[in-house]
Design an enzyme around this catalytic site. Structure first.
Site, short mmCIF file in Angstrom:
data_model
loop_
_atom_site.label_atom_id
_atom_site.label_comp_id
_atom_site.label_asym_id
_atom_site.label_seq_id
_atom_site.Cartn_x
_atom_site.Cartn_y
_atom_site.Cartn_z
CB ALA A 142 -0.90 -0.01 1.23
CB CYS A 143 -0.10 4.75 -0.69
SG CYS A 143 0.46 6.42 -0.40
N PRO A 144 2.75 4.44 1.11
CG PRO A 144 4.52 5.66 2.12
CD PRO A 144 3.34 4.75 2.44
#
Lengths: 132, 190
Positions: B15-17
């Site tokens: 998942a981000c980042p």
């Protein structure tokens, strides 16, 4: 983003706050910006050796824990490590530490400790300034 | 679409980042001019990789979706390309080249970009030999026609034009500035 500077103030100590701070900070560092975070008041939780591993969700939002897991969101411990690897400067607020009767040993390794002027000196020529 | 990358980074499930952070690390270890493929399942990664590339000066080539996995292609920028002076004096601009192609003149276009750059858009019938492989594959070029060498900005093609002229080829022209400004039709790999 090279040659740009991002200055962040982290003044809240919940899990949501931690993600906002460390996601933005690490994304900025990955984009070659120079990044510094000033941790003050409850924000100190985010770099406290024990506290940062188990930050609270906001009241009534505990069910989000499952969502974080499912989305495979990295842990705050992992994000702190990533931020440090990319030379994000972590500054703990001396005054808050004094008020809360904490000393530098109780925080993760590699932080700096300073007062408001330390942060201001860092932030004076920042391109982006954020407060969480 | 079949695209060759020099390195593949598996950021699936992250998942981000994290996809950006892994991309940053991977591209730092890549030689300038080489292409990185980033596999990701984070839906926001397309916009993020694009913005990140723009901010850091690397070249975002494009994204394809395969079996629910996003494959992003980024080429590491090289300082050399940005700073290189163009030395080859025989040049042709894009409009003139386009006119020749439209008039069906007997022209050969040699595209010296990386295969992944070529895959996301090239002039029809252009031969693709990346600059780094030119020495080994020089025999693939027929030297009896006018040869127009193109890259993205005219730097790599400048070096290629010098090289081929040294090897005795005539009728070589560097196309300036290059595919980055080309407004004519492009083909993509299937």
């Amino acid at each position: 983003m090279a040659n740009s500077k991002v200055a962040i103030i982290a003044s809240n100590g919940g899990l949501f706050d931690a993600y906002k701070v460390f996601n933005i900070a690490s994304a900025a560092a990955a984009s070659d910006a120079e990044v510094g975070i000033f941790f003050t008041f409850e924000g100190l939780n985010l770099i406290h050796k024990e506290a940062h591993k188990n930050l609270p969700l906001p009241e009534g939002r505990e069910h989000f824990a499952e969502g974080f897991k499912q989305a495979n969101v990295p842990s705050i411990e992992e994000l702190v490590q990533v931020a440090q690897e990319m030379d994000v400067k972590l500054i703990g607020c001396q005054m808050t530490m004094d008020v809360m009767n904490l000393d530098k040993d109780q925080f993760i390794d590699g932080i700096e400790v300073g007062g408001a002027a330390t942060f201001i000196e860092f932030a004076k020529d920042a391109n982006i300034t954020l407060t969480f | 679409m079949n695209i060759t990358a020099n390195e593949v980074l598996d950021a699936k499930g992250l998942a981000c980042p994290m996809p950006i952070i892994r991309t940053k690390k991977a591209i730092t270890n890549l030689e300038p001019g080489k292409v990185l493929e980033v596999k990701a399942t984070d839906k926001g990664s397309t916009a993020d990789i694009k913005a990140w590339a723009e901010g850091t000066g690397h070249q975002y080539l494009g994204t394809i979706v395969e079996d629910g996995v996003l494959k992003h292609y980024i080429r590491r920028a090289s300082d050399h390309e940005i700073k290189a002076e163009k030395k080859f004096e025989h040049v042709i601009d894009l409009e003139e080249l386009q006119q020749k192609i439209e008039a069906n003149e007997n022209v050969t276009v040699l595209d010296v970009r990386e295969p992944a750059e070529y895959a996301f858009g090239h002039i029809a019938d252009a031969i693709n030999i990346p600059l780094g492989e030119l020495d080994d594959r020089i025999d693939e070029i027929k030297s009896d026609k006018e040869l127009f060498i193109i890259c993205r900005t005219g730097s790599r093609s400048d070096l290629a034009a010098q090289k081929l002229t040294e090897k005795g080829m005539e009728n070589v022209k560097n196309v300036v500035p290059g595919m980055s400004q080309w407004n004519g039709p492009v083909e993509k790999n299937n």
